[in-house]
Scaffold this active site. Structure first.
Site, short mmCIF file in Angstrom:
data_model
loop_
_atom_site.label_atom_id
_atom_site.label_comp_id
_atom_site.label_asym_id
_atom_site.label_seq_id
_atom_site.Cartn_x
_atom_site.Cartn_y
_atom_site.Cartn_z
N LYS A 9 0.83 -1.22 0.00
CA LYS A 9 0.00 0.00 0.00
C LYS A 9 0.86 1.27 0.00
CE LYS A 9 -4.08 -2.03 2.29
NZ LYS A 9 -4.86 -2.03 3.56
N TYR A 49 -12.43 -2.41 -3.42
CA TYR A 49 -12.98 -2.38 -2.06
C TYR A 49 -14.51 -2.28 -2.06
CZ TYR A 49 -8.38 -2.01 0.19
OH TYR A 49 -7.10 -2.26 0.67
N PHE A 57 -15.52 4.10 7.04
CA PHE A 57 -14.13 4.36 6.63
C PHE A 57 -13.92 4.30 5.12
CE2 PHE A 57 -14.50 -0.20 7.59
CZ PHE A 57 -13.95 -0.79 6.45
N ARG A 85 -1.97 -14.01 4.42
CA ARG A 85 -2.65 -13.20 5.45
C ARG A 85 -2.04 -13.42 6.83
NH1 ARG A 85 -7.54 -10.41 4.20
NH2 ARG A 85 -8.34 -10.62 6.32
N THR A 91 -5.82 -7.32 10.64
CA THR A 91 -6.11 -6.05 9.95
C THR A 91 -5.70 -4.84 10.79
OG1 THR A 91 -7.98 -7.10 8.87
CG2 THR A 91 -7.95 -4.69 8.88
N ARG A 102 2.36 -6.49 9.74
CA ARG A 102 1.65 -5.39 10.39
C ARG A 102 2.05 -5.26 11.86
NH1 ARG A 102 -4.05 -7.20 7.56
NH2 ARG A 102 -4.04 -5.75 5.78
N ASN A 112 -2.06 0.25 7.40
CA ASN A 112 -1.62 -1.11 7.74
C ASN A 112 -0.81 -1.80 6.63
OD1 ASN A 112 -3.70 -1.64 6.01
ND2 ASN A 112 -4.88 -2.91 7.42
N HIS A 115 -2.14 -5.37 1.60
CA HIS A 115 -3.42 -6.05 1.35
C HIS A 115 -3.15 -7.48 0.92
CE1 HIS A 115 -7.39 -7.03 -0.31
NE2 HIS A 115 -6.74 -7.56 -1.33
N GLU A 126 -9.91 -10.46 -7.66
CA GLU A 126 -9.00 -9.34 -7.45
C GLU A 126 -7.83 -9.38 -8.43
OE1 GLU A 126 -7.88 -9.40 -3.34
OE2 GLU A 126 -9.87 -8.81 -2.64
#
Ligand code: IDP
Ligand code: MG
Length: 150
Positions: A9, A49, A57, A85, A91, A102, A112, A115, A126
Protein backbone atom coordinates in the site's frame (compact mmCIF):
# COMPACT_ATOMS: atom_id res chain seq x y z
CA UNK A 1 -1.80 -24.37 -6.48
CA UNK A 2 -3.45 -21.29 -4.93
CA UNK A 3 -2.85 -17.65 -5.84
CA UNK A 4 -3.45 -14.45 -3.88
CA UNK A 5 -3.37 -10.75 -4.68
CA UNK A 6 -0.96 -8.68 -2.60
CA UNK A 7 -0.88 -4.88 -2.58
CA UNK A 8 2.05 -3.02 -1.06
CA UNK A 9 0.00 0.00 0.00
CA UNK A 10 0.99 3.69 -0.37
CA UNK A 11 2.25 4.01 3.23
CA UNK A 12 4.59 1.06 2.75
CA UNK A 13 5.92 2.53 -0.49
CA UNK A 14 6.41 5.98 1.07
CA UNK A 15 8.21 4.44 4.06
CA UNK A 16 10.55 2.42 1.85
CA UNK A 17 9.17 -0.90 3.10
CA UNK A 18 8.28 -2.48 -0.26
CA UNK A 19 11.38 -4.66 -0.34
CA UNK A 20 10.91 -5.77 3.27
CA UNK A 21 7.27 -6.73 2.70
CA UNK A 22 7.86 -8.56 -0.57
CA UNK A 23 10.90 -10.24 0.95
CA UNK A 24 8.94 -11.59 3.92
CA UNK A 25 6.33 -13.17 1.64
CA UNK A 26 9.00 -14.50 -0.69
CA UNK A 27 11.12 -15.94 2.14
CA UNK A 28 8.02 -17.62 3.55
CA UNK A 29 8.12 -19.74 0.40
CA UNK A 30 5.48 -18.09 -1.76
CA UNK A 31 6.38 -17.58 -5.42
CA UNK A 32 5.97 -14.26 -7.24
CA UNK A 33 4.00 -14.90 -10.45
CA UNK A 34 3.04 -11.29 -11.31
CA UNK A 35 4.14 -7.82 -10.21
CA UNK A 36 3.69 -4.18 -11.27
CA UNK A 37 3.86 -0.67 -9.84
CA UNK A 38 0.77 1.47 -10.43
CA UNK A 39 -1.12 4.35 -8.88
CA UNK A 40 -4.71 3.21 -8.36
CA UNK A 41 -7.47 5.58 -9.47
CA UNK A 42 -10.73 6.01 -7.59
CA UNK A 43 -12.63 3.73 -10.00
CA UNK A 44 -10.24 0.82 -9.44
CA UNK A 45 -10.15 1.47 -5.68
CA UNK A 46 -13.94 1.43 -5.45
CA UNK A 47 -14.13 -1.84 -7.38
CA UNK A 48 -11.38 -3.45 -5.34
CA UNK A 49 -12.98 -2.38 -2.06
CA UNK A 50 -16.62 -2.69 -3.25
CA UNK A 51 -17.48 -4.89 -0.26
CA UNK A 52 -16.70 -1.95 2.07
CA UNK A 53 -18.89 0.58 0.21
CA UNK A 54 -21.13 2.41 2.69
CA UNK A 55 -18.92 1.75 5.72
CA UNK A 56 -17.75 4.79 7.69
CA UNK A 57 -14.13 4.36 6.63
CA UNK A 58 -14.83 3.79 2.91
CA UNK A 59 -14.09 7.29 1.57
CA UNK A 60 -10.88 7.54 3.60
CA UNK A 61 -9.86 4.08 2.45
CA UNK A 62 -10.27 5.09 -1.21
CA UNK A 63 -8.31 8.32 -0.57
CA UNK A 64 -5.53 6.36 1.18
CA UNK A 65 -5.13 3.62 -1.41
CA UNK A 66 -5.09 6.14 -4.31
CA UNK A 67 -2.80 8.65 -2.56
CA UNK A 68 0.53 7.38 -3.95
CA UNK A 69 1.91 4.51 -6.05
CA UNK A 70 1.56 0.92 -4.91
CA UNK A 71 2.99 -2.42 -5.95
CA UNK A 72 0.45 -5.04 -6.98
CA UNK A 73 1.66 -8.63 -7.01
CA UNK A 74 0.36 -12.16 -7.27
CA UNK A 75 1.93 -14.77 -4.98
CA UNK A 76 1.44 -18.50 -5.52
CA UNK A 77 1.81 -21.47 -3.23
CA UNK A 78 -0.02 -24.07 -1.16
CA UNK A 79 -2.84 -22.26 0.70
CA UNK A 80 -1.34 -18.97 -0.50
CA UNK A 81 -4.36 -16.91 0.65
CA UNK A 82 -4.09 -18.00 4.28
CA UNK A 83 -0.32 -18.13 4.34
CA UNK A 84 -0.05 -14.56 3.02
CA UNK A 85 -2.65 -13.20 5.45
CA UNK A 86 -0.98 -14.92 8.42
CA UNK A 87 2.35 -13.42 7.35
CA UNK A 88 0.66 -9.99 7.21
CA UNK A 89 -1.08 -10.26 10.60
CA UNK A 90 -4.45 -8.97 11.75
CA UNK A 91 -6.11 -6.05 9.95
CA UNK A 92 -5.66 -3.77 12.99
CA UNK A 93 -1.91 -3.57 13.65
CA UNK A 94 -2.54 -2.91 17.35
CA UNK A 95 -3.72 -6.50 17.62
CA UNK A 96 -1.37 -8.03 15.09
CA UNK A 97 1.14 -10.49 16.49
CA UNK A 98 4.82 -9.63 16.66
CA UNK A 99 6.59 -11.36 13.82
CA UNK A 100 3.93 -10.36 11.31
CA UNK A 101 4.34 -7.54 8.80
CA UNK A 102 1.65 -5.39 10.39
CA UNK A 103 2.62 -6.35 13.95
CA UNK A 104 6.25 -5.45 13.42
CA UNK A 105 6.00 -2.41 11.16
CA UNK A 106 2.71 -0.56 11.73
CA UNK A 107 0.43 0.81 14.44
CA UNK A 108 -2.90 1.90 12.89
CA UNK A 109 -5.65 0.19 10.87
CA UNK A 110 -5.79 3.05 8.35
CA UNK A 111 -2.05 2.65 7.67
CA UNK A 112 -1.62 -1.11 7.74
CA UNK A 113 0.88 -1.37 4.88
CA UNK A 114 -0.40 -4.31 2.90
CA UNK A 115 -3.42 -6.05 1.35
CA UNK A 116 -3.99 -9.77 0.92
CA UNK A 117 -7.05 -11.47 -0.58
CA UNK A 118 -9.31 -13.13 2.00
CA UNK A 119 -10.47 -16.21 0.03
CA UNK A 120 -9.38 -18.09 -3.10
CA UNK A 121 -12.58 -16.94 -4.87
CA UNK A 122 -11.99 -13.28 -4.04
CA UNK A 123 -8.33 -13.70 -4.97
CA UNK A 124 -9.29 -14.76 -8.49
CA UNK A 125 -11.56 -11.75 -8.90
CA UNK A 126 -9.00 -9.34 -7.45
CA UNK A 127 -6.19 -10.71 -9.63
CA UNK A 128 -8.37 -10.12 -12.70
CA UNK A 129 -8.88 -6.50 -11.64
CA UNK A 130 -5.14 -5.82 -11.61
CA UNK A 131 -3.62 -8.20 -14.16
CA UNK A 132 -4.37 -9.54 -17.62
CA UNK A 133 -3.98 -13.34 -17.95
CA UNK A 134 -0.71 -12.82 -19.89
CA UNK A 135 0.78 -10.84 -17.01
CA UNK A 136 0.50 -13.78 -14.60
CA UNK A 137 3.36 -16.13 -15.42
CA UNK A 138 3.47 -19.79 -14.48
CA UNK A 139 7.00 -21.10 -14.10
CA UNK A 140 8.96 -23.73 -12.21
CA UNK A 141 11.61 -23.06 -9.58
CA UNK A 142 14.22 -25.69 -8.83
CA UNK A 143 13.95 -24.90 -5.14
CA UNK A 144 10.22 -25.59 -4.91
CA UNK A 145 10.75 -29.25 -4.03
CA UNK A 146 12.50 -28.04 -0.86
CA UNK A 147 9.50 -25.87 0.02
CA UNK A 148 6.57 -27.97 -1.20
CA UNK A 149 6.22 -31.68 -0.47
CA UNK A 150 4.72 -32.97 -3.72
P1 IDP B 1 -8.02 -6.65 5.39
O1 IDP B 1 -7.18 -5.65 4.63
O2 IDP B 1 -7.25 -7.23 6.54
O3 IDP B 1 -8.65 -7.69 4.51
P2 IDP B 1 -10.65 -5.40 5.55
O4 IDP B 1 -11.61 -5.57 6.67
O5 IDP B 1 -10.95 -6.07 4.25
O6 IDP B 1 -9.20 -5.83 6.08
O7 IDP B 1 -10.49 -3.84 5.32
C1 IDP B 1 -9.83 -3.35 4.18
C2 IDP B 1 -8.92 -2.23 4.56
O8 IDP B 1 -9.72 -1.11 4.97
C3 IDP B 1 -8.01 -2.49 5.76
O9 IDP B 1 -6.83 -3.17 5.40
C4 IDP B 1 -7.73 -1.09 6.23
O10 IDP B 1 -6.74 -0.46 5.41
C5 IDP B 1 -9.06 -0.40 5.99
N1 IDP B 1 -9.92 -0.44 7.17
C6 IDP B 1 -10.68 -1.45 7.61
N2 IDP B 1 -11.35 -1.13 8.72
C7 IDP B 1 -11.02 0.15 8.98
C8 IDP B 1 -11.38 1.09 10.01
O11 IDP B 1 -12.16 0.79 10.91
N3 IDP B 1 -10.81 2.32 9.92
C9 IDP B 1 -9.95 2.69 8.94
N4 IDP B 1 -9.58 1.83 7.96
C10 IDP B 1 -10.10 0.60 7.99
MG1 MG C 1 -10.12 -7.52 3.08
Amino acid sequence: MERTLVLVKPDAMQRGLAGEIISRLERRGLKIVAMKMIQMDAALAKRHYAIHRGKPFFEKLVAYITSAPIIAAVFEGPRAVDVARKTMGETDPAGAAAGTIRGDLSVEIGRNLVHGSDSPENAEEEIELFFSPQEVISYEREIDRWIIES
